[in-house]
Design an enzyme around this catalytic site. Structure first.
Site, PDB file in Angstrom:
ATOM      1  N   ASP A 148     -27.814 -12.928  42.460  1.00  0.00           N
ATOM      2  CA  ASP A 148     -27.302 -13.370  41.167  1.00  0.00           C
ATOM      3  C   ASP A 148     -26.950 -12.171  40.279  1.00  0.00           C
ATOM      4  O   ASP A 148     -27.443 -11.062  40.484  1.00  0.00           O
ATOM      5  CB  ASP A 148     -28.339 -14.238  40.446  1.00  0.00           C
ATOM      6  CG  ASP A 148     -28.590 -15.539  41.186  1.00  0.00           C
ATOM      7  OD1 ASP A 148     -27.694 -15.988  41.929  1.00  0.00           O
ATOM      8  OD2 ASP A 148     -29.692 -16.091  41.033  1.00  0.00           O
TER       9      ASP A 148
HETATM   10  N1  URA Z   1     -32.660 -16.397  44.873  1.00  0.00           N
HETATM   11  C1  URA Z   1     -32.224 -16.494  43.587  1.00  0.00           C
HETATM   12  O1  URA Z   1     -32.569 -17.417  42.876  1.00  0.00           O
HETATM   13  N2  URA Z   1     -31.404 -15.516  43.127  1.00  0.00           N
HETATM   14  C2  URA Z   1     -31.014 -14.472  43.863  1.00  0.00           C
HETATM   15  O2  URA Z   1     -30.281 -13.629  43.370  1.00  0.00           O
HETATM   16  C3  URA Z   1     -31.482 -14.386  45.192  1.00  0.00           C
HETATM   17  C4  URA Z   1     -32.285 -15.368  45.680  1.00  0.00           C
END
Ligand code: URA
Length: 241
Positions: free
Chosen positions: A101
């Site tokens: 993310d």
């Molecule tokens: N899980 C998440 O919620 N975000 C990420 O960036 C990676 C795994």
């Protein structure tokens, strides 16, 4: 053998869609003959020319980035935000292996080698990703047990392979939990904690398989060693039943 448009895209010259367009326009030849169909397959021995220029296979490159916050895990962003690819100056068309993310930090691999990326991402190879999540609130052992039993996310049940409370801070009312997963669904860690009533306020990927960010500051990257690349290819022998 692989599809002609895939082979052209692998050269790094253009996207697969653009290659399809040029094939249909009659601008591509295989061993001297114009090919306008999209189904044609070629081998590494075939001589391919695009607009009368000989196609050379792009060199395979592999990088490990310690992704900082505020960068998108994609090759191009519609909103013109900085992408992970912008952080690695190289002439090959690299892309990220899976995604993190915008606000997640840590281990991210980038390559132009589709097979390498698939070995790391496909669930049948069971490559473990380890995250450290900072949560709002104080977590208890009972919540960890709930996570370990598996949590339904969308259509699938996700079973973390490890979950461990690392620290609980009663002053700031936050908890740090390490969680290991073999799946690679979007927002997976945040969804898992949300399902048991916790908000993730910080997330870092500490490990992806045997890769970690040792020696890399936030935003820094390094090429993988040939030994590391071979170790990933060795996963082929270890496919889960
Ligand atoms: N899980 C998440 O919620 N975000 C990420 O960036 C990676 C795994």
């Amino acid at each position: 053998m692989e599809r002609l448009q895939k082979r052209i895209a692998q050269s790094g010259l253009m996207s697969r869609r653009k290659a399809e367009e040029l094939i249909q326009k009659g601008q591509v030849t295989v061993n001297g003959k114009v090919v306008t169909e999209l189904g044609v397959k070629v081998s590494s021995k075939d001589r391919i020319e695009v607009d009368q220029k000989l196609l050379l296979k792009e060199k395979k490159v592999y990088y490990l980035l310690n992704k900082p916050r505020g960068v998108v895990t994609t090759t191009k962003d519609e909103k013109k935000r900085k992408t992970v690819v912008d952080l690695i100056p190289c002439s090959e068309r690299i892309y990220p292996v899976g995604r993190l993310d915008y606000d997640t930090t840590g281990v991210l691999l980038l390559t132009n080698d589709g097979e390498f990326a698939n070995l790391l991402m496909h669930p049948s190879y069971g490559v473990e990703k380890i995250y450290l999540a900072k949560l709002k609130g104080i977590i208890k052992g009972s919540s960890i047990q709930t996570l370990k039993k598996g949590i339904q996310i969308g259509k699938e049940k996700v079973y973390p392979t490890k979950v461990k409370i690392k620290k609980v801070d009663s002053k700031t009312q936050t908890s740090f939990v390490e969680i290991a997963l073999q799946e690679g669904k979007n927002h997976e860690v945040k969804e898992l904690f949300k399902a048991i009533g916790f908000e993730v306020i910080k997330l870092t990927r500490k490990q992806y398989g045997f890769f970690d960010t040792t020696g890399l500051k936030s935003g820094a990257y390094r090429p993988l060693t040939p030994k590391e690349v071979s170790k990933v290819y060795a996963l082929k022998m270890k496919k889960k039943k």
